[in-house]
Design a protein around this motif. Sequence first.
Motif, PDB file in Angstrom:
ATOM      1  N   GLY A  12       0.818  -1.212   0.000  1.00 50.23           N
ATOM      2  CA  GLY A  12       0.000   0.000   0.000  1.00 50.23           C
ATOM      3  C   GLY A  12       0.847   1.253   0.000  1.00 50.23           C
ATOM      4  N   ALA A  13       0.653   2.106  -1.018  1.00 48.88           N
ATOM      5  CA  ALA A  13       1.421   3.349  -1.147  1.00 48.88           C
ATOM      6  C   ALA A  13       0.606   4.559  -0.719  1.00 48.88           C
ATOM      7  CB  ALA A  13       1.902   3.522  -2.589  1.00 48.88           C
ATOM      8  N   GLY A  14      -0.260   4.347   0.287  1.00 46.09           N
ATOM      9  CA  GLY A  14      -0.982   5.472   0.867  1.00 46.09           C
ATOM     10  C   GLY A  14      -0.088   6.227   1.844  1.00 46.09           C
ATOM     11  N   ILE A  15      -0.680   7.126   2.598  1.00 40.53           N
ATOM     12  CA  ILE A  15       0.090   7.973   3.511  1.00 40.53           C
ATOM     13  C   ILE A  15       0.870   7.147   4.533  1.00 40.53           C
ATOM     14  CG2 ILE A  15      -0.046   9.784   5.251  1.00 40.53           C
ATOM     15  CD1 ILE A  15      -0.613  10.763   2.411  1.00 40.53           C
ATOM     16  N   SER A  16       0.224   6.189   5.163  1.00 39.21           N
ATOM     17  CA  SER A  16       0.906   5.407   6.203  1.00 39.21           C
ATOM     18  C   SER A  16       2.035   4.563   5.625  1.00 39.21           C
ATOM     19  CB  SER A  16      -0.091   4.521   6.960  1.00 39.21           C
ATOM     20  OG  SER A  16      -0.791   3.677   6.069  1.00 39.21           O
ATOM     21  N   GLY A  17       1.830   3.994   4.433  1.00 37.49           N
ATOM     22  CA  GLY A  17       2.886   3.204   3.803  1.00 37.49           C
ATOM     23  C   GLY A  17       4.094   4.057   3.448  1.00 37.49           C
ATOM     24  N   LEU A  18       3.840   5.275   2.948  1.00 29.50           N
ATOM     25  CA  LEU A  18       4.929   6.175   2.580  1.00 29.50           C
ATOM     26  C   LEU A  18       5.708   6.642   3.809  1.00 29.50           C
ATOM     27  CD1 LEU A  18       3.021   8.314  -0.086  1.00 29.50           C
ATOM     28  CD2 LEU A  18       4.816   6.636  -0.550  1.00 29.50           C
ATOM     29  N   ILE A  19       4.999   6.948   4.893  1.00 29.71           N
ATOM     30  CA  ILE A  19       5.676   7.365   6.124  1.00 29.71           C
ATOM     31  C   ILE A  19       6.516   6.223   6.688  1.00 29.71           C
ATOM     32  CG2 ILE A  19       5.321   8.049   8.534  1.00 29.71           C
ATOM     33  CD1 ILE A  19       4.856  10.339   6.620  1.00 29.71           C
ATOM     34  N   THR A  20       5.987   4.988   6.622  1.00 29.19           N
ATOM     35  CA  THR A  20       6.758   3.832   7.076  1.00 29.19           C
ATOM     36  C   THR A  20       8.067   3.726   6.310  1.00 29.19           C
ATOM     37  OG1 THR A  20       4.713   2.628   7.609  1.00 29.19           O
ATOM     38  CG2 THR A  20       6.718   1.319   7.400  1.00 29.19           C
ATOM     39  N   ALA A  21       7.993   3.863   4.993  1.00 34.07           N
ATOM     40  CA  ALA A  21       9.193   3.784   4.159  1.00 34.07           C
ATOM     41  C   ALA A  21      10.177   4.907   4.483  1.00 34.07           C
ATOM     42  CB  ALA A  21       8.801   3.823   2.687  1.00 34.07           C
ATOM     43  N   LEU A  22       9.658   6.106   4.706  1.00 31.11           N
ATOM     44  CA  LEU A  22      10.507   7.248   5.044  1.00 31.11           C
ATOM     45  C   LEU A  22      11.266   7.013   6.342  1.00 31.11           C
ATOM     46  CD1 LEU A  22       8.412  10.456   4.212  1.00 31.11           C
ATOM     47  CD2 LEU A  22      10.744   9.981   3.457  1.00 31.11           C
ATOM     48  N   GLU A  23      10.550   6.536   7.353  1.00 31.80           N
ATOM     49  CA  GLU A  23      11.182   6.305   8.650  1.00 31.80           C
ATOM     50  C   GLU A  23      12.174   5.143   8.598  1.00 31.80           C
ATOM     51  OE1 GLU A  23      10.589   8.282  11.757  1.00 31.80           O
ATOM     52  OE2 GLU A  23      10.353   9.381   9.873  1.00 31.80           O
ATOM     53  N   LEU A  24      11.894   4.150   7.760  1.00 32.06           N
ATOM     54  CA  LEU A  24      12.852   3.054   7.587  1.00 32.06           C
ATOM     55  C   LEU A  24      14.126   3.559   6.916  1.00 32.06           C
ATOM     56  CD1 LEU A  24      10.496   0.116   6.520  1.00 32.06           C
ATOM     57  CD2 LEU A  24      11.775   0.313   8.658  1.00 32.06           C
ATOM     58  N   GLU A  25      13.973   4.433   5.933  1.00 32.65           N
ATOM     59  CA  GLU A  25      15.149   4.998   5.273  1.00 32.65           C
ATOM     60  C   GLU A  25      16.018   5.785   6.261  1.00 32.65           C
ATOM     61  OE1 GLU A  25      14.756   7.202   1.721  1.00 32.65           O
ATOM     62  OE2 GLU A  25      13.931   5.538   0.543  1.00 32.65           O
ATOM     63  N   LYS A  26      15.368   6.523   7.155  1.00 35.41           N
ATOM     64  CA  LYS A  26      16.118   7.288   8.156  1.00 35.41           C
ATOM     65  C   LYS A  26      16.969   6.373   9.034  1.00 35.41           C
ATOM     66  CE  LYS A  26      12.754  11.072   8.513  1.00 35.41           C
ATOM     67  NZ  LYS A  26      11.766  11.734   9.410  1.00 35.41           N
ATOM     68  N   LYS A  30      16.198  -0.352   3.705  1.00 36.09           N
ATOM     69  CA  LYS A  30      15.528  -0.230   2.414  1.00 36.09           C
ATOM     70  C   LYS A  30      14.226  -1.026   2.452  1.00 36.09           C
ATOM     71  CE  LYS A  30      19.667   0.339  -0.470  1.00 36.09           C
ATOM     72  NZ  LYS A  30      20.452  -0.236  -1.594  1.00 36.09           N
ATOM     73  N   SER A  31      13.263  -0.594   1.674  1.00 35.05           N
ATOM     74  CA  SER A  31      12.009  -1.339   1.590  1.00 35.05           C
ATOM     75  C   SER A  31      11.462  -1.267   0.178  1.00 35.05           C
ATOM     76  CB  SER A  31      10.978  -0.782   2.583  1.00 35.05           C
ATOM     77  OG  SER A  31      10.630   0.546   2.255  1.00 35.05           O
ATOM     78  N   THR A  32      10.527  -2.148  -0.109  1.00 29.71           N
ATOM     79  CA  THR A  32       9.822  -2.153  -1.390  1.00 29.71           C
ATOM     80  C   THR A  32       8.343  -1.954  -1.118  1.00 29.71           C
ATOM     81  OG1 THR A  32      11.432  -3.652  -2.403  1.00 29.71           O
ATOM     82  CG2 THR A  32       9.272  -3.488  -3.453  1.00 29.71           C
ATOM     83  N   SER A 398       1.035   8.907  11.985  1.00 29.05           N
ATOM     84  CA  SER A 398       1.505   8.439  13.292  1.00 29.05           C
ATOM     85  C   SER A 398       1.719   6.936  13.310  1.00 29.05           C
ATOM     86  CB  SER A 398       0.493   8.843  14.372  1.00 29.05           C
ATOM     87  OG  SER A 398       0.936   8.441  15.649  1.00 29.05           O
ATOM     88  N   SER A 399       0.791   6.191  12.731  1.00 28.86           N
ATOM     89  CA  SER A 399       0.907   4.725  12.727  1.00 28.86           C
ATOM     90  C   SER A 399       2.055   4.270  11.843  1.00 28.86           C
ATOM     91  CB  SER A 399      -0.405   4.086  12.272  1.00 28.86           C
ATOM     92  OG  SER A 399      -0.709   4.437  10.932  1.00 28.86           O
ATOM     93  N   GLY A 400       2.266   4.947  10.712  1.00 26.76           N
ATOM     94  CA  GLY A 400       3.390   4.604   9.840  1.00 26.76           C
ATOM     95  C   GLY A 400       4.717   4.802  10.538  1.00 26.76           C
ATOM     96  N   GLU A 401       4.825   5.900  11.272  1.00 27.17           N
ATOM     97  CA  GLU A 401       6.046   6.171  12.036  1.00 27.17           C
ATOM     98  C   GLU A 401       6.270   5.109  13.111  1.00 27.17           C
ATOM     99  OE1 GLU A 401       7.876  10.024  14.414  1.00 27.17           O
ATOM    100  OE2 GLU A 401       5.750   9.547  14.639  1.00 27.17           O
TER     101      GLU A 401
END
Length: 412
Positions: A12-26, A30-32, A398-401
């Motif tokens: 899922g590339a919604g808001i929560s999925g994108l935030i999860t990926a961002l925080e993982l990158e920090k 890496k994620s797909t 918040s949940s993605g983070e």
Amino acid sequence: MTKNSKNIYIIGAGISGLITALELEKANFKSTIIEATNGVGGRVKTDTVDGFQLDHGFQVLLEAYPKAKQFLDYKALELQTLLPGAVIFKNGTPTTIGDPLRAISLFIPTLTSNIGSVKDKLTIFKLNLELKNKSIEAIFNAEQTTTLHYLKAKGFSDRIINNFFKPFFSGIFLETELRTSSVMIQFIYKMFGEGLAVIPKNGIQAIPNQLQSKLKNTTFKFNTKVKAVKENRIILEDGSVIETDAIVIATEASKLLNLKQEMNWKSCDNLYFEVERNTLKKPIIGLIADEKAIINNIFYTTSIETKNSITNNHLLSVTVVKQHHLNETELIQKVISELKTYCNITPKRFIKRYEIKQALPDLKLVRYTKDYLKYKHSDSIYLTGDTELNGSLNAAMSSGEAVAKQIVEDFK
């Protein structure tokens, strides 16, 4: 094994999925991201049709959201401001009310409006002051009842509840009985009191687009549908299997996990019409307070600056929250008739309808945060999204983070 070698997939590339990926990158992971459609956004999307900018449903960003301030670059979004008020249509007569402390032009109309008594207006002032001094954590830790019960307990009359609170919050909560948790009206009311409702110049999809642009080491697989999720395995619709170290489900999980209890959703219809003149003449929402009407709210999206509008006419967004059994032709005819009857608006032509069946999760009890471990479904499967907390953009972020932090902690 290094951090970067972990095989993490986000569905899922919604808001929560994108935030999860961002925080993982920090955290140097890496994620797909696997997305069923051709782009990011999930429920936060915008189309361009006939030179008009059409959001999928009338959506605004509350600039006071703590997580939005944390993750978004407001300046780059070129946020367009809505007036902090509403034009209420009752028996065909418009009445304007709002917050005169932030828009002085609303002072006299609000003072002289007949949507509620003097006592109601004083009670609104008291509620504003109470919520201003109440923390978000305190709001969500309070006992939860319904929004309607909360308003009556505060002493509001049936008149102002029916003329203002019902049409206004029905459009936000996407249900007409105000059965949404009392916690949510306090949270949303506080956010409206501490900031403005805004829309990016490029439409609401500018938000997920900005988040995607910040991702440098995340891979996207668009137009890829997932059939099921098992421990450490993702099964795609074409039958192929992806082996993983961790799976984040950032979309509805019940069908993917074959759960007995499916998520309940609130729905709405959003219709767009081209009109020759803007009858409200300013960027303010219109609310229809007549009980017989199926229209909940209207907004001239061309009353704010947009990047894609190439026509001299205006675009009117109409939201229908009430449940109905009309086909599209009947619905359009009904809406056109009500626009004329209640708002004295005659559309030039119909442009597009969005039937949004999964607009907001229907949650009886809501929360602001929860323990990181509670985002874990199993050893390798994590759940995220506003479905886990409350129906808001802030909750999705918040949940993605939180999920990303849990994954980082687990892989230590």
